[in-house]
Design an enzyme around this catalytic site. Structure first.
Site, PDB file in Angstrom:
ATOM      1  N   ARG A 260       0.829  -1.222   0.000  1.00  0.00           N
ATOM      2  CA  ARG A 260       0.000   0.000   0.000  1.00  0.00           C
ATOM      3  C   ARG A 260       0.854   1.259   0.000  1.00  0.00           C
ATOM      4  O   ARG A 260       0.484   2.260   0.624  1.00  0.00           O
ATOM      5  CB  ARG A 260      -0.911   0.039   1.230  1.00  0.00           C
ATOM      6  CG  ARG A 260      -1.980  -1.007   1.252  1.00  0.00           C
ATOM      7  CD  ARG A 260      -3.286  -0.451   0.695  1.00  0.00           C
ATOM      8  NE  ARG A 260      -4.296  -1.482   0.721  1.00  0.00           N
ATOM      9  CZ  ARG A 260      -5.231  -1.589   1.668  1.00  0.00           C
ATOM     10  NH1 ARG A 260      -5.293  -0.691   2.628  1.00  0.00           N
ATOM     11  NH2 ARG A 260      -6.088  -2.558   1.626  1.00  0.00           N
TER      12      ARG A 260
ATOM     13  N   ARG B 159      -7.092  11.581  -5.450  1.00  0.00           N
ATOM     14  CA  ARG B 159      -8.346  10.872  -5.179  1.00  0.00           C
ATOM     15  C   ARG B 159      -9.523  11.846  -5.141  1.00  0.00           C
ATOM     16  O   ARG B 159     -10.607  11.545  -5.616  1.00  0.00           O
ATOM     17  CB  ARG B 159      -8.216  10.147  -3.856  1.00  0.00           C
ATOM     18  CG  ARG B 159      -9.376   9.240  -3.520  1.00  0.00           C
ATOM     19  CD  ARG B 159      -9.083   8.599  -2.180  1.00  0.00           C
ATOM     20  NE  ARG B 159     -10.130   7.727  -1.747  1.00  0.00           N
ATOM     21  CZ  ARG B 159     -11.281   8.131  -1.220  1.00  0.00           C
ATOM     22  NH1 ARG B 159     -11.521   9.429  -1.088  1.00  0.00           N
ATOM     23  NH2 ARG B 159     -12.178   7.253  -0.834  1.00  0.00           N
TER      24      ARG B 159
ATOM     25  N   TYR C  83     -14.859 -11.625   0.708  1.00  0.00           N
ATOM     26  CA  TYR C  83     -15.582 -10.379   0.414  1.00  0.00           C
ATOM     27  C   TYR C  83     -16.837 -10.640  -0.417  1.00  0.00           C
ATOM     28  O   TYR C  83     -17.875 -10.019  -0.221  1.00  0.00           O
ATOM     29  CB  TYR C  83     -14.663  -9.385  -0.307  1.00  0.00           C
ATOM     30  CG  TYR C  83     -13.609  -8.787   0.602  1.00  0.00           C
ATOM     31  CD1 TYR C  83     -13.931  -7.736   1.455  1.00  0.00           C
ATOM     32  CD2 TYR C  83     -12.313  -9.275   0.623  1.00  0.00           C
ATOM     33  CE1 TYR C  83     -12.975  -7.171   2.295  1.00  0.00           C
ATOM     34  CE2 TYR C  83     -11.348  -8.727   1.459  1.00  0.00           C
ATOM     35  CZ  TYR C  83     -11.688  -7.674   2.293  1.00  0.00           C
ATOM     36  OH  TYR C  83     -10.743  -7.134   3.131  1.00  0.00           O
TER      37      TYR C  83
ATOM     38  N   ARG D 175      -3.380   6.635   1.279  1.00  0.00           N
ATOM     39  CA  ARG D 175      -3.883   7.838   1.955  1.00  0.00           C
ATOM     40  C   ARG D 175      -2.907   8.538   2.891  1.00  0.00           C
ATOM     41  O   ARG D 175      -3.168   9.655   3.312  1.00  0.00           O
ATOM     42  CB  ARG D 175      -5.160   7.485   2.728  1.00  0.00           C
ATOM     43  CG  ARG D 175      -6.345   7.278   1.821  1.00  0.00           C
ATOM     44  CD  ARG D 175      -7.531   6.714   2.559  1.00  0.00           C
ATOM     45  NE  ARG D 175      -7.261   5.350   2.990  1.00  0.00           N
ATOM     46  CZ  ARG D 175      -8.154   4.550   3.548  1.00  0.00           C
ATOM     47  NH1 ARG D 175      -9.377   4.982   3.793  1.00  0.00           N
ATOM     48  NH2 ARG D 175      -7.830   3.323   3.895  1.00  0.00           N
TER      49      ARG D 175
ATOM     50  N   ASP E  14      -7.013  -2.499  -6.986  1.00  0.00           N
ATOM     51  CA  ASP E  14      -7.485  -3.163  -5.777  1.00  0.00           C
ATOM     52  C   ASP E  14      -7.759  -4.620  -6.093  1.00  0.00           C
ATOM     53  O   ASP E  14      -8.074  -4.958  -7.236  1.00  0.00           O
ATOM     54  CB  ASP E  14      -8.753  -2.489  -5.246  1.00  0.00           C
ATOM     55  CG  ASP E  14      -8.986  -2.876  -3.793  1.00  0.00           C
ATOM     56  OD1 ASP E  14      -8.371  -2.265  -2.909  1.00  0.00           O
ATOM     57  OD2 ASP E  14      -9.748  -3.839  -3.548  1.00  0.00           O
TER      58      ASP E  14
END
Ligand code: CP3
Length: 358
Positions: free
Chosen positions: A27, A40, A154, A31, A77
């Site tokens: 990652r 973003r 998921y 962020r 992702d």
């Protein structure tokens, strides 16, 4: 043949000699970087960012402009694959990933089909091509996907879960149905990763984030067996170069020998494993990637450097030789101060040189 100018990462994965221990961070584009948050914001939301090859390329390069990282990782992702299968991925603010149409009924599961990576996931292939062009052979580009079990978590839960109640209930009650989901997902992942390789990914990593939530027996049957099928189905060479594969089961340290036996080139480890002990167990078969606790990045630069040296020492205390890629034991936290990442990367590069002089 197009080996990047800095191919330290690829050489470490293939257990060839290197001058220092290469480092990249799971990652690494995310962020914790203000410039990521800015891009973003321009994209409007996370999925728009993933689906725009030029913005995905822009954020892939952001951490490389700040830090001396030895690899780039495609910005995307793992959940783009189930999205392409029609489950409707979205990110609810503060709640993480969610599916509009999670797998609830048997007919929905029976209707699942592998997506064509050049059609439904064309935006990923376009991003790979654009990133390779922008990197201009400076460092290698890593492609990735989720493991079938992690994707199934998921797809069946419909989002994040604390206890995996739905997917595990299916595992115990209807193993045949879960195996069907895993089979379709495995075929999807193989063609997706091979399309990334065809488009320019120079190494691939499979994220099995939730495999460690399974029992000893269930891990082999419901996660590892499918990881093995994927590794067997991957394109091993492209453009005259080997394309190494990395398998990361978070919480899978106890099962290291079994993971190392599936044919991957490297195994990712979280921070609960000792690199020295892991190396004694499997280093004749695979390289190791890891394994600094990501929360160590909240300490002072001095403490971060000391902890980085401990990880490097840990690997090399098991004897001379290479085969280590430095990374975190899981993704970097969104609250990490960016300057602390510089302290880490520089410490790994400077300190590790002494172990690689032949
Ligand atoms: O490593 C990289 O820099 C490449 C990009 C990457 C992302 N996700 C970007 C991302 C990679 C390799 C992933 C993998 C991924 N995605 C995994 C496996 C690795 C792991 O961390 O366990 C998983 C389980 C996912 C699913 C997912 N996507 C989660 C759990 C989240 C976080 C949700 C949240 O709100 O915290 C995401 C979103 C996501 N993927 C972000 C990024 C940078 C943050 C989303 C944002 O910008 O709002």
């Amino acid at each position: 043949m197009t080996r990047p100018k800095n191919d330290t990462f690829l050489r470490a994965l293939l257990r060839e000699p290197v001058e220092y221990t290469p480092v990249w961070l799971m990652r690494q584009a995310g962020r914790y970087l203000p410039e990521y948050c800015e891009t973003r914001r321009r994209a409007g939301n996370f999925m728009n960012l993933c689906k725009s090859p030029s913005m995905a390329c822009e954020v892939t390069l952001q951490p490389l402009a700040r830090f001396e990282l030895d690899a780039a990782i495609l910005f995307s992702d793992i959940l783009t694959v189930p999205d392409a299968m029609g489950l409707g991925l979205y990110f609810a603010e503060g709640e993480g990933p969610k599916f509009e149409r999670p797998l609830r009924e048997e007919w929905e599961i029976r209707a699942l089909a592998p997506p064509d990576p050049y059609d439904h996931l064309r935006y990923v292939m376009d991003a790979v091509k654009e990133i390779r062009k922008a990197l201009d052979n400076s460092v290698p580009l890593i492609g990735f996907s989720g493991s079938p079990f992690t994707l199934a978590c998921y797809m069946i839960e419909g989002g994040a879960s604390d206890d995996f109640r739905r997917v595990k209930t299916m595992l115990y009650d209807r193993p045949d149905l879960l195996h069907h989901v895993l089979d379709v997902t495995t075929r999807s992942v193989i063609s997706y990763l091979n399309a990334q390789i065809e488009s320019g990914a120079q190494a691939v990593m499979i994220f099995d984030t939730w495999g460690g939530a399974l029992s000893h027996r269930a891990y082999r049957e419901f996660s590892l067996a499918y990881l093995q099928r994927i590794v067997a189905g991957l394109t091993k060479e492209h453009d005259g170069e080997r394309v190494p594969s990395i398998v990361f089961t978070k919480g899978g340290g106890l099962w290291l020998e079994d993971i190392a036996a599936i044919g991957c080139d490297a195994v990712g480890l979280d921070w609960t494993s000792s690199l020295a002990e892991s190396r004694r167990r499997v280093a004749d078969r695979v390289s190791l990637q890891g394994n600094l606790d990501p929360i160590a990045l909240f300490a002072s630069p001095e403490a971060i450097a000391a902890e980085a040296r401990r990880v490097v020492d840990d690997f090399h205390s098991a004897g001379p030789g290479g085969g280590h890629v430095f990374n975190l034991g899981h993704g970097i936290s969104q609250f990490t101060p960016p300057q602390n990442v510089s302290a880490l990367v520089n410490a790994v590069h400077e300190y590790s040189r002494q172990f690689h002089r032949s």
